[in-house]
Design an enzyme around this catalytic site. Structure first.
Site, PDB file in Angstrom:
ATOM      1  N   SER A 131       0.864  -1.174   0.000  1.00  0.00           N
ATOM      2  CA  SER A 131       0.000   0.000   0.000  1.00  0.00           C
ATOM      3  C   SER A 131       0.902   1.225   0.000  1.00  0.00           C
ATOM      4  O   SER A 131       2.037   1.175   0.489  1.00  0.00           O
ATOM      5  CB  SER A 131      -0.878   0.019   1.262  1.00  0.00           C
ATOM      6  OG  SER A 131      -1.516   1.267   1.434  1.00  0.00           O
ATOM      7  N   TYR A 144      -2.869  -1.135  10.287  1.00  0.00           N
ATOM      8  CA  TYR A 144      -2.857  -1.556   8.889  1.00  0.00           C
ATOM      9  C   TYR A 144      -1.593  -1.055   8.190  1.00  0.00           C
ATOM     10  O   TYR A 144      -0.869  -1.823   7.556  1.00  0.00           O
ATOM     11  CB  TYR A 144      -4.107  -1.052   8.167  1.00  0.00           C
ATOM     12  CG  TYR A 144      -4.106  -1.348   6.692  1.00  0.00           C
ATOM     13  CD1 TYR A 144      -4.406  -2.632   6.231  1.00  0.00           C
ATOM     14  CD2 TYR A 144      -3.783  -0.371   5.764  1.00  0.00           C
ATOM     15  CE1 TYR A 144      -4.376  -2.922   4.872  1.00  0.00           C
ATOM     16  CE2 TYR A 144      -3.758  -0.651   4.410  1.00  0.00           C
ATOM     17  CZ  TYR A 144      -4.048  -1.928   3.966  1.00  0.00           C
ATOM     18  OH  TYR A 144      -4.010  -2.204   2.613  1.00  0.00           O
TER      19      TYR A 144
END
Length: 268
Positions: A131, A144
């Site tokens: 990400s 996360y």
């Protein structure tokens, strides 16, 4: 015919990648927790569905062995992910462990299971979907993003280590994408101290990239024969990374803090 093994193909980026590789003439071993519920990939030629929950080590061993009984694997795409968006204070221990177990430890487990096969063949490639949050900080995604930072650092180390055996390791870092990643937020009970800010923060986030755009970059990474570790995918990902490199980590942190929280203040 080349074969790709993909985790987390029930939706989003994983499903888009499975369909793209299949359309390019690859055999696809598409894994997901509940393949019996799949109604689209199972209709496509040269796609094989297998069960896989990356938090279950014994199932990983079984599924990898089953995959090799069907074909020699050329590329492994570690895509399975689980994300929650909230303040760290609001997360239960289960919330924290599940994100780490799926995103980081699951990626490690699957990779470790394939390394002996790739080492013996003296070839193979791992592509780890991370990400842009694995390169910079954002509020309310600390766990996360932390898992994605971990995968990025781990992948860099592994890319050097496995080059001994002609095994490639690459990462693909998407920007905000239209997927179901943060659809599990019902698993968290936001705290009143943060709730209004979190709600406004959610309105600032605009997932503008499609899973298909990310899949295109994954396919590029799998086929371009470049000795390159990091690929940025989706609208804004490369620009966010480039800005961080341009101004430095500390100034980037200050800019992001201002970007999000000034926008939130202005919205009151």
């Amino acid at each position: 015919m080349k074969t790709v093994f993909i985790t987390g193909t029930s939706s989003g980026i994983g499903k888009a990648a499975a369909k793209l590789f299949q359309s390019k003439g690859w055999r696809v071993i598409a894994t997901m927790r509940n393949p019996e519920k799949e109604t689209e990939l199972n209709l496509l030629e040269n796609i094989i569905l297998l069960p896989l929950d990356v938090t279950r080590p014994e199932q990983i061993k079984y599924t990898v062995a089953k995959a090799y009984s069907l074909a020699e694997i050329d590329v492994v795409i570690n895509n399975a992910g689980y994300g929650l968006l909230s303040s760290l204070e609001a997360f239960t221990d289960e919330n924290i462990v599940r994100q780490i177990d799926t995103n980081f430890l699951g990626t490690i487990r699957v990779t470790k299971a394939f390394i002996p096969h790739f080492r013996e063949a003296q070839k193979g490639m791992f592509i780890n979907v991370t990400s842009i949050g694995g390169h910079t900080g954002f509020p309310f995604t600390s766990v996360y993003n932390g898992t994605k930072w971990a995968v990025e650092g781990w992948s860099e180390c592994l890319s050097i280590e496995l080059s001994l055996f002609n095994i490639g390791v690459k990462t693909v870092a998407p920007s905000a994408t239209k997927t179901e990643l943060f659809s599990h937020n019902a698993d968290v009970n936001p705290l009143p101290f943060y709730q209004a800010t979190e709600q406004k923060m959610l309105s600032v986030i605009n997932p503008s990239s499609t899973p298909e755009e990310i899949a295109d970059v994954i396919y590029e990474a799998a086929t371009d024969n470049k000795d390159q570790l990091r690929y940025f995918a989706g609208k804004g990902s490369q620009a966010i990374y480039d800005r961080r490199m341009q101004v430095g980590a500390e100034n980037s942190r200050r800019e992001i803090k201002a970007m999000y929280f000034d926008a939130l203040k202005d919205s009151h």
